[in-house]
Motif scaffolding. Structure first.
Motif, mmCIF file in Angstrom:
data_model
loop_
_atom_site.group_PDB
_atom_site.id
_atom_site.type_symbol
_atom_site.label_atom_id
_atom_site.label_comp_id
_atom_site.label_asym_id
_atom_site.label_seq_id
_atom_site.Cartn_x
_atom_site.Cartn_y
_atom_site.Cartn_z
ATOM 1 N N ARG A 194 0.798 -1.120 0.110
ATOM 2 C CA ARG A 194 -0.099 0.171 0.086
ATOM 3 C C ARG A 194 1.135 1.197 0.082
ATOM 4 N NH1 ARG A 194 -4.771 -0.654 4.413
ATOM 5 N NH2 ARG A 194 -6.321 -1.717 2.895
ATOM 6 N N ILE A 195 0.679 2.034 -1.068
ATOM 7 C CA ILE A 195 1.569 3.123 -1.110
ATOM 8 C C ILE A 195 1.654 4.077 0.437
ATOM 9 C CG2 ILE A 195 1.686 5.521 -1.936
ATOM 10 C CD1 ILE A 195 3.009 3.593 -3.746
ATOM 11 N N PRO A 196 0.538 4.365 0.744
ATOM 12 C CA PRO A 196 0.401 5.261 1.978
ATOM 13 C C PRO A 196 1.211 4.188 3.208
ATOM 14 C CG PRO A 196 -1.847 4.917 1.373
ATOM 15 C CD PRO A 196 -0.988 4.108 0.364
ATOM 16 N N ASP A 197 1.317 3.131 3.227
ATOM 17 C CA ASP A 197 1.923 2.411 4.181
ATOM 18 C C ASP A 197 3.424 2.583 3.975
ATOM 19 O OD1 ASP A 197 -0.447 1.683 5.563
ATOM 20 O OD2 ASP A 197 -0.402 -0.369 4.692
ATOM 21 N N ILE A 198 3.779 2.101 2.668
ATOM 22 C CA ILE A 198 5.099 2.427 2.444
ATOM 23 C C ILE A 198 5.910 3.575 2.558
ATOM 24 C CG2 ILE A 198 6.717 2.553 0.449
ATOM 25 C CD1 ILE A 198 6.462 -0.232 0.816
ATOM 26 N N MET A 199 4.901 4.557 2.441
ATOM 27 C CA MET A 199 5.479 6.010 2.603
ATOM 28 C C MET A 199 5.665 6.309 4.153
ATOM 29 S SD MET A 199 3.490 8.428 -0.086
ATOM 30 C CE MET A 199 4.432 9.593 -0.136
ATOM 31 N N LYS A 200 4.669 5.850 5.094
ATOM 32 C CA LYS A 200 4.814 6.059 6.322
ATOM 33 C C LYS A 200 6.074 5.225 6.903
ATOM 34 C CE LYS A 200 0.360 6.526 8.089
ATOM 35 N NZ LYS A 200 -0.740 5.609 8.061
ATOM 36 N N ALA A 201 6.352 4.071 6.445
ATOM 37 C CA ALA A 201 7.418 3.045 6.931
ATOM 38 C C ALA A 201 8.722 3.556 6.509
ATOM 39 C CB ALA A 201 7.276 1.721 6.343
ATOM 40 N N SER A 202 8.719 4.408 5.273
ATOM 41 C CA SER A 202 9.864 4.885 4.918
ATOM 42 C C SER A 202 10.352 6.320 5.664
ATOM 43 C CB SER A 202 9.855 5.505 3.373
ATOM 44 O OG SER A 202 9.051 6.694 3.343
ATOM 45 N N GLY A 203 9.425 6.827 6.448
ATOM 46 C CA GLY A 203 9.761 8.237 7.421
ATOM 47 C C GLY A 203 9.063 9.269 6.487
ATOM 48 N N ALA A 204 8.407 9.153 5.516
ATOM 49 C CA ALA A 204 8.158 10.354 4.600
ATOM 50 C C ALA A 204 6.541 10.973 5.376
ATOM 51 C CB ALA A 204 7.990 10.089 3.138
ATOM 52 N N GLN A 205 6.556 12.237 5.174
ATOM 53 C CA GLN A 205 5.231 12.595 5.488
ATOM 54 C C GLN A 205 4.426 12.656 4.281
ATOM 55 O OE1 GLN A 205 3.869 13.972 8.591
ATOM 56 N NE2 GLN A 205 5.862 12.588 9.412
ATOM 57 N N LEU A 206 3.166 12.148 4.259
ATOM 58 C CA LEU A 206 2.227 12.126 3.300
ATOM 59 C C LEU A 206 1.257 13.226 3.076
ATOM 60 C CD1 LEU A 206 1.652 10.180 0.885
ATOM 61 C CD2 LEU A 206 0.026 8.933 2.376
ATOM 62 N N ILE A 207 1.330 14.065 2.327
ATOM 63 C CA ILE A 207 0.400 15.084 1.759
ATOM 64 C C ILE A 207 -0.752 14.675 0.586
ATOM 65 C CG2 ILE A 207 0.056 17.609 1.527
ATOM 66 C CD1 ILE A 207 1.465 16.933 4.114
ATOM 67 N N GLU A 208 -1.762 14.422 0.916
ATOM 68 C CA GLU A 208 -2.662 14.084 -0.062
ATOM 69 C C GLU A 208 -3.433 15.116 -0.599
ATOM 70 O OE1 GLU A 208 -5.654 11.082 1.618
ATOM 71 O OE2 GLU A 208 -4.018 10.437 2.897
ATOM 72 N N VAL A 209 -3.243 15.363 -1.872
ATOM 73 C CA VAL A 209 -4.159 16.314 -2.648
ATOM 74 C C VAL A 209 -5.282 15.989 -3.505
ATOM 75 C CG1 VAL A 209 -1.951 17.987 -2.468
ATOM 76 C CG2 VAL A 209 -2.463 16.634 -4.548
ATOM 77 N N GLY A 210 -6.116 16.552 -3.937
ATOM 78 C CA GLY A 210 -7.239 16.379 -4.922
ATOM 79 C C GLY A 210 -8.256 15.516 -4.219
ATOM 80 N N THR A 211 -8.997 15.006 -4.804
ATOM 81 C CA THR A 211 -10.393 14.058 -4.285
ATOM 82 C C THR A 211 -9.868 12.725 -5.167
ATOM 83 O OG1 THR A 211 -11.677 14.766 -6.323
ATOM 84 C CG2 THR A 211 -11.765 15.922 -4.526
ATOM 85 N N THR A 212 -10.712 11.679 -4.816
ATOM 86 C CA THR A 212 -10.408 10.514 -5.269
ATOM 87 C C THR A 212 -10.496 10.244 -6.783
ATOM 88 O OG1 THR A 212 -11.683 9.500 -3.337
ATOM 89 C CG2 THR A 212 -11.015 8.109 -4.970
ATOM 90 N N ASN A 213 -11.286 11.014 -7.227
ATOM 91 C CA ASN A 213 -11.415 11.052 -9.005
ATOM 92 C C ASN A 213 -10.760 12.234 -9.619
ATOM 93 O OD1 ASN A 213 -13.419 12.808 -7.865
ATOM 94 N ND2 ASN A 213 -15.152 12.235 -9.374
ATOM 95 N N LYS A 214 -10.596 13.261 -8.830
ATOM 96 C CA LYS A 214 -10.127 14.499 -9.449
ATOM 97 C C LYS A 214 -8.828 15.158 -9.057
ATOM 98 C CE LYS A 214 -13.496 16.094 -12.711
ATOM 99 N NZ LYS A 214 -13.928 17.437 -13.281
ATOM 100 N N THR A 215 -7.748 15.368 -9.399
ATOM 101 C CA THR A 215 -6.751 16.201 -9.034
ATOM 102 C C THR A 215 -6.370 17.010 -10.135
ATOM 103 O OG1 THR A 215 -5.820 14.326 -7.446
ATOM 104 C CG2 THR A 215 -4.465 16.069 -7.994
#
Ligand code: PLP
Length: 480
Positions: A194-215
């Protein structure tokens, strides 16, 4: 009881079996002790079976040929050829070309031969022959990747998950560092990536943008601040969004990255080098296109659409690739020499696209003509018909049309026309047939559709046909 003793006396002496010509060959290959131990096991199993038979039916008739040395030579051969290891060859009748559970891509012959050559001798893995000193293990494939992708630099690691993890860790580990990614691209692949899990494990802060269908690109810009370490784009892989959707393309992201002086990374997932639309398949972004769009770092798998060994390829701008290469994690995720040997041979095929399509099984299986698949099906069907007797009574076989899928998270939902051998049985349901075929010496993994057990011929290799027939002879012994 007397009859039992009579039968037990018929068993050949162990020393006699060990002198059989075929058994001697096994001894040469697997050692005297290994063969003798197995033979003792087989002999006691066979004796046990006879005891049970006689117990059940006092007048059971046992054929003489089960007491010959040849019979035990056959059982030993069977075992050593097919059962000796847990990890074994199977026949892929699922029609999923890149099947993660069945080992993803099959390697081209040249790659297997190179693995053999490199791993059965010493090599210049990390030795620079010109200078006579330590070299880089990536150098062997970097030159080829530069040529194929027109990138400045490349390294390869254990797999793409490791590639993504390392890149994120290199650029964005730490509380004050942020990675901007579109909400619609926060994907889960297979069971555990899961991309979000990998990011967390890597130590990166995840900033989500847009909506599920439109960015839109503006969504990224609004979140950019002095802590932004990376702009990330992730290929959707195993799901498809249709209808009211918008995503930011690689070019727009590159322009924004330049404007704010932030590196831009794209995780391509499958990472194809060829244009699949040429074969009437859906368009997949190629690694060349992404590099050409100016993306700073692109990551992709070696064993998905590329058709090579398990590996994670990191290609792009030299300054960034060098930074990732220096990450201490690189030592933990480093690629081994066997994989490297296979990968170099696979990449070599790509120097000529026609060679690649001809020699790399994943590309061949995906691009093969439907008439070739049908021909293979009919060949199998006709051979089965010749087996007659048992099969005409209990089994019904047919060649039917169906659909295969690509797998490996590429071209989701897309169905490619194929032909299957359908197998039905007078008494057994499809699930039972599936179980029987899975339990064969060379297991056949099929699929079930509309109550029928199907073997999809797209993923059956030419060399598999005779083995399927050999297997079928054994099926008849199980199911009668
Ligand atoms: C498959 C995939 C991965 C993981 O790659 P592995 O080589 O299996 O580690 C990562 N990202 C995307 C988008 C993928 O499709």
């Amino acid at each position: 009881m007397n009859r039992l003793n009579e039968y037990l006396r018929k068993f050949p002496k162990i020393q006699l079996i060990l002198q059989d010509e075929d058994v001697k060959k096994l001894i040469d290959k697997y050692s005297y002790n290994a063969v003798k131990d197995k033979l003792e096991e087989i002999l006691s199993e066979e004796k046990e079976k006879i005891k049970i038979k006689i117990n059940i039916k006092d007048n059971a008739i046992l054929e003489d040929n089960i007491f010959t040395t040849e019979h035990f030579a056959f059982l030993l051969n069977d075992y050593f050829n097919n059962f000796s290891f847990s990890l074994k060859r199977v026949i892929n009748g699922t029609g999923v070309v890149v099947h993660t559970n069945l080992g993803r891509s099959i390697l081209p012959k040249a790659a297997v031969e190179n693995v053999f050559k490199i791993s059965s001798s010493y090599s210049n893995l990390e030795f620079n022959l010109e200078e006579g000193k330590r070299g880089r293990r990536y150098s062997h494939v970097e030159i080829l990747l530069n040529r194929i992708l027109n990138c400045e630099a490349a390294i390869v690691v254990n797999n793409n998950a490791a590639a993504v993890f390392m890149a994120l860790n290199t650029f964005a580990a730490g509380i004050k560092k942020e990675v901007i990614v579109s909400r619609g691209e926060l994907v889960e692949i297979g069971g555990s990536f899961r991309i979000p899990d990998i990011m967390k494990a890597s130590g990166a802060q995840l900033i989500e943008v847009g909506t599920t269908n439109k960015t839109k690109i503006n969504d990224y810009e609004l979140e950019i601040n002095e802590n932004t370490a990376l702009l990330l784009k992730v290929h959707h892989s195993n799901f498809k969004m249709t209808g009211f959707v918008h995503e930011v393309n690689s070019k727009e992201l590159v322009e924004t990255g330049k404007k704010y002086n932030i590196p831009v990374m794209e995780d391509l997932g499958s990472g194809s080098f060829i244009k699949f639309e040429k074969f009437g398949l859906p368009k997949e972004p190629t690694a060349q296109e992404v590099v050409n769009a100016g993306i700073d770092i692109v990551t992709f798998s070696g064993d998905k659409l590329l058709g090579g060994p398990q590996a994670g390829i990191i290609a792009g701008k030299k300054e960034y690739v060098d930074l990732i290469a220096k990450n201490p994690l690189n030592r933990a995720f480093r690629i081994d020499k066997m994989t490297l040997a296979a990968l170099e041979a696979v990449l070599f095929e790509y120097l000529d696209i026609n060679n690649a399509i001809k020699n790399i099984p994943t590309l061949r299986l995906l691009s093969q003509n439907i008439s070739e698949i049908k021909k293979r099906g009919l060949k199998l069907f006709n051979k089965i018909k010749k087996l007659e007797n048992i099969y005409t009574i209990l089994y019904t076989f047919n060649i039917i049309e169906d659909f295969s899928i690509v797998g490996g998270g590429a071209m989701p939902d897309y169905e490619i026309k194929t032909y299957c051998l359908s197998v039905t049985h007078k008494f057994f349901a499809a699930e039972k047939l599936s179980e029987i075929f899975r339990g064969l010496q060379i297991p056949i993994i099929g699929k079930i559709k509309d109550g029928k057990f199907l073997i999809d011929l797209r993923t059956v290799l030419d060399d598999d046909i005779n083995d399927i027939i050999g297997n079928f002879i054994k099926v008849s012994q199980i199911s009668n």
